[in-house]
Design a protein around this motif. Structure first.
Motif, PDB file in Angstrom:
ATOM      1  N   THR A 270       0.850  -1.183   0.000  1.00  0.00           N
ATOM      2  CA  THR A 270       0.000   0.000   0.000  1.00  0.00           C
ATOM      3  C   THR A 270       0.893   1.243   0.000  1.00  0.00           C
ATOM      4  OG1 THR A 270      -0.170   0.396   2.396  1.00  0.00           O
ATOM      5  CG2 THR A 270      -1.618  -1.303   1.442  1.00  0.00           C
ATOM      6  N   PRO A 271       0.322   2.432  -0.267  1.00  0.00           N
ATOM      7  CA  PRO A 271       1.136   3.645  -0.339  1.00  0.00           C
ATOM      8  C   PRO A 271       1.547   4.230   1.012  1.00  0.00           C
ATOM      9  CG  PRO A 271      -0.884   3.856  -1.645  1.00  0.00           C
ATOM     10  CD  PRO A 271      -1.043   2.681  -0.752  1.00  0.00           C
ATOM     11  N   ASP A 272       1.443   3.456   2.090  1.00  0.00           N
ATOM     12  CA  ASP A 272       1.894   3.973   3.378  1.00  0.00           C
ATOM     13  C   ASP A 272       3.378   4.331   3.279  1.00  0.00           C
ATOM     14  OD1 ASP A 272       1.331   4.255   6.419  1.00  0.00           O
ATOM     15  OD2 ASP A 272       3.202   3.110   6.302  1.00  0.00           O
ATOM     16  N   PRO A 273       3.772   5.550   3.684  1.00  0.00           N
ATOM     17  CA  PRO A 273       5.156   5.976   3.474  1.00  0.00           C
ATOM     18  C   PRO A 273       6.166   5.277   4.375  1.00  0.00           C
ATOM     19  CG  PRO A 273       3.924   7.663   4.654  1.00  0.00           C
ATOM     20  CD  PRO A 273       2.930   6.630   4.209  1.00  0.00           C
ATOM     21  N   GLU A 274       5.737   4.798   5.525  1.00  0.00           N
ATOM     22  CA  GLU A 274       6.683   4.170   6.449  1.00  0.00           C
ATOM     23  C   GLU A 274       6.720   2.648   6.306  1.00  0.00           C
ATOM     24  OE1 GLU A 274       8.750   6.015   8.034  1.00  0.00           O
ATOM     25  OE2 GLU A 274       7.708   7.821   7.329  1.00  0.00           O
ATOM     26  N   ASN A 275       5.555   2.027   6.218  1.00  0.00           N
ATOM     27  CA  ASN A 275       5.484   0.563   6.194  1.00  0.00           C
ATOM     28  C   ASN A 275       5.268  -0.009   4.801  1.00  0.00           C
ATOM     29  OD1 ASN A 275       3.600   1.322   8.980  1.00  0.00           O
ATOM     30  ND2 ASN A 275       5.548   0.258   9.189  1.00  0.00           N
ATOM     31  N   GLY A 276       4.825   0.824   3.860  1.00  0.00           N
ATOM     32  CA  GLY A 276       4.524   0.346   2.525  1.00  0.00           C
ATOM     33  C   GLY A 276       5.498   0.861   1.481  1.00  0.00           C
ATOM     34  N   ILE A 277       4.963   1.206   0.311  1.00  0.00           N
ATOM     35  CA  ILE A 277       5.814   1.634  -0.807  1.00  0.00           C
ATOM     36  C   ILE A 277       5.537   3.088  -1.177  1.00  0.00           C
ATOM     37  CG2 ILE A 277       6.094  -0.703  -1.700  1.00  0.00           C
ATOM     38  CD1 ILE A 277       3.946  -0.098  -3.788  1.00  0.00           C
ATOM     39  N   GLY A 278       5.034   3.850  -0.219  1.00  0.00           N
ATOM     40  CA  GLY A 278       4.663   5.224  -0.486  1.00  0.00           C
ATOM     41  C   GLY A 278       5.827   6.110  -0.894  1.00  0.00           C
ATOM     42  N   LYS A 279       7.044   5.771  -0.481  1.00  0.00           N
ATOM     43  CA  LYS A 279       8.217   6.562  -0.835  1.00  0.00           C
ATOM     44  C   LYS A 279       8.923   6.031  -2.084  1.00  0.00           C
ATOM     45  CE  LYS A 279       9.158   8.148   3.885  1.00  0.00           C
ATOM     46  NZ  LYS A 279      10.127   8.156   5.012  1.00  0.00           N
ATOM     47  N   TRP A 280       8.424   4.937  -2.621  1.00  0.00           N
ATOM     48  CA  TRP A 280       9.044   4.383  -3.825  1.00  0.00           C
ATOM     49  C   TRP A 280       8.585   5.177  -5.047  1.00  0.00           C
ATOM     50  CZ3 TRP A 280       9.213  -1.690  -3.961  1.00  0.00           C
ATOM     51  CH2 TRP A 280       9.736  -2.183  -2.757  1.00  0.00           C
ATOM     52  N   SER A 281       9.486   5.380  -5.986  1.00  0.00           N
ATOM     53  CA  SER A 281       9.110   5.998  -7.253  1.00  0.00           C
ATOM     54  C   SER A 281       8.411   4.968  -8.132  1.00  0.00           C
ATOM     55  CB  SER A 281      10.351   6.523  -7.966  1.00  0.00           C
ATOM     56  OG  SER A 281      11.178   5.448  -8.393  1.00  0.00           O
ATOM     57  N   ASP A 282       7.781   5.428  -9.208  1.00  0.00           N
ATOM     58  CA  ASP A 282       7.177   4.494 -10.155  1.00  0.00           C
ATOM     59  C   ASP A 282       8.235   3.535 -10.687  1.00  0.00           C
ATOM     60  OD1 ASP A 282       4.877   5.924  -9.737  1.00  0.00           O
ATOM     61  OD2 ASP A 282       4.629   6.583 -11.817  1.00  0.00           O
ATOM     62  N   ALA A 283       9.422   4.062 -10.978  1.00  0.00           N
ATOM     63  CA  ALA A 283      10.503   3.206 -11.484  1.00  0.00           C
ATOM     64  C   ALA A 283      10.912   2.174 -10.448  1.00  0.00           C
ATOM     65  CB  ALA A 283      11.698   4.063 -11.890  1.00  0.00           C
ATOM     66  N   ASP A 284      10.900   2.548  -9.160  1.00  0.00           N
ATOM     67  CA  ASP A 284      11.231   1.595  -8.092  1.00  0.00           C
ATOM     68  C   ASP A 284      10.224   0.446  -8.074  1.00  0.00           C
ATOM     69  OD1 ASP A 284      13.406   3.088  -7.154  1.00  0.00           O
ATOM     70  OD2 ASP A 284      12.192   4.151  -5.652  1.00  0.00           O
ATOM     71  N   ILE A 285       8.946   0.787  -8.181  1.00  0.00           N
ATOM     72  CA  ILE A 285       7.897  -0.237  -8.143  1.00  0.00           C
ATOM     73  C   ILE A 285       8.029  -1.171  -9.344  1.00  0.00           C
ATOM     74  CG2 ILE A 285       5.408  -0.663  -8.183  1.00  0.00           C
ATOM     75  CD1 ILE A 285       5.048   2.067  -6.811  1.00  0.00           C
ATOM     76  N   LYS A 286       8.250  -0.593 -10.514  1.00  0.00           N
ATOM     77  CA  LYS A 286       8.373  -1.413 -11.724  1.00  0.00           C
ATOM     78  C   LYS A 286       9.596  -2.316 -11.654  1.00  0.00           C
ATOM     79  CE  LYS A 286       6.092   2.022 -14.642  1.00  0.00           C
ATOM     80  NZ  LYS A 286       6.256   2.955 -15.777  1.00  0.00           N
ATOM     81  N   ARG A 287      10.693  -1.827 -11.095  1.00  0.00           N
ATOM     82  CA  ARG A 287      11.894  -2.656 -10.975  1.00  0.00           C
ATOM     83  C   ARG A 287      11.651  -3.818 -10.018  1.00  0.00           C
ATOM     84  NH1 ARG A 287      17.862  -1.214  -8.477  1.00  0.00           N
ATOM     85  NH2 ARG A 287      18.989  -2.883  -9.552  1.00  0.00           N
ATOM     86  N   ALA A 288      10.936  -3.558  -8.921  1.00  0.00           N
ATOM     87  CA  ALA A 288      10.615  -4.640  -7.992  1.00  0.00           C
ATOM     88  C   ALA A 288       9.735  -5.692  -8.657  1.00  0.00           C
ATOM     89  CB  ALA A 288       9.925  -4.078  -6.751  1.00  0.00           C
ATOM     90  N   ILE A 289       8.756  -5.238  -9.442  1.00  0.00           N
ATOM     91  CA  ILE A 289       7.838  -6.158 -10.110  1.00  0.00           C
ATOM     92  C   ILE A 289       8.553  -6.993 -11.168  1.00  0.00           C
ATOM     93  CG2 ILE A 289       5.836  -6.306 -11.655  1.00  0.00           C
ATOM     94  CD1 ILE A 289       4.701  -3.841 -10.205  1.00  0.00           C
TER      95      ILE A 289
END
Length: 292
Positions: free
Chosen positions: A231-250
């Motif tokens: 979820t986009p939670d900034p502390e526990n989730g991926i809220g601080k990840w960039s779109d590129a960060d999310i795509k790289r993880a996927i």
């Protein structure tokens, strides 16, 4: 949000890694088998559970979708079945309609119930056209004779997962977030793995995407992994990840800090998704309610 125009279906072909050289489908005019090839070998990641691996964790060449992957979950010892069209050890005697019923309702042709971890709560929402496409593709892949053991459950399976699925419309492709929800839900079942249980066997949909599920790591016997809060939670989730960060993880299985995700995550399959589909999934993940 309006979607950018997708390329018309037709002559665009890509290689599907070490699996099959098949046309990638992304447009609404694609032939069913082509669309099914795209779904099965990318976002659905069927081979992640249904393809045996060698000692190095790589899918065994010529054995794709032939089953035999074994892992332990609290509900029992799971053995993924052979879903190639072999008549003796696979689903070669099943009709397309029977494959669709098995996929969306968890019922084999003999009436027996298919058990978890198949995410029928999400698969019931696969559209009629995509279910037809997946069945067409599975009937077309090379038949592999590979007999596998049956799963052994510690709990009784339910008689059904709900009423018969009568009809499911195609998802809207002109809305990024809505189509991303469809890819991450019914097709890719990301929310199945990344949502905690409210009680055994029932997902806590008030904490959709919050993570915390325990899974085996397929290429490291005895090692376990815990699904992440996406979820986009900034502390526990991926809220601080960039779109590129999310795509790289996927698509690569790499976090923003450079560490690797467990190979339970089907990033080998996700890497073949179209850029548009990746964008839509990111749009959907951004729309989730942040959960701590």
């Amino acid at each position: 949000m309006a979607k950018r125009m997708r390329p018309a279906a037709g002559a665009m072909l890509i290689a599907i890694g070490a699996f099959f050289a098949l046309p990638m489908a992304s447009g609404q005019a694609d032939q069913p088998r082509e669309r099914g090839a795209y779904l099965v070998t990318t976002i659905a990641g069927c081979g992640n559970c249904h393809s045996p691996r060698d000692a190095a964790g790589h899918v065994e060449a010529g054995q794709e979708l032939s089953g035999g992957v074994e892992f332990d979950l609290p509900l029992g010892h799971i053995v993924a079945p052979n879903i190639t069209p072999d008549r003796e050890t696979g689903i070669g005697n099943w009709t397309a309609a029977q494959i669709i019923t098995a996929l969306r309702e968890g019922k084999r042709p003999d009436g027996s119930t298919i058990g978890p971890p198949m995410p029928f709560g999400f698969y019931r929402q696969i559209s009629d056209s995509d279910a037809t496409a997946i069945a067409a593709y599975l009937q077309s892949v090379p038949a592999v004779r590979h007999a596998v053991a049956k799963s052994q459950y510690k709990v009784p399976l339910p008689p059904n997962y709900g009423p018969a699925v009568e009809h499911v419309d195609d998802p809207p492709r002109d809305n990024d977030m809505a189509y991303g929800r469809y890819l991450a839900g019914p097709i890719g079942h990301c929310m199945e793995c990344h949502t905690p249980f409210a009680e055994p066997g029932r997902l806590d949909r008030d904490r959709l995407g919050a993570g915390g599920r325990d899974f085996p790591v397929f290429d490291q016997p005895g090692v376990r992994a815990v699904s992440r809060n996406i979820t986009p939670d900034p502390e526990n989730g991926i809220g601080k990840w960039s779109d590129a960060d999310i795509k790289r993880a996927i698509t690569e299985g790499v976090r923003p800090d450079g560490t690797k995700l467990a190979h339970t995550m089907a990033f080998d399959w996700y890497a073949r998704m179209t850029p548009d589909d990746l964008d839509d999934i990111v749009a959907y993940l951004r729309s989730l309610e942040p959960v701590k």
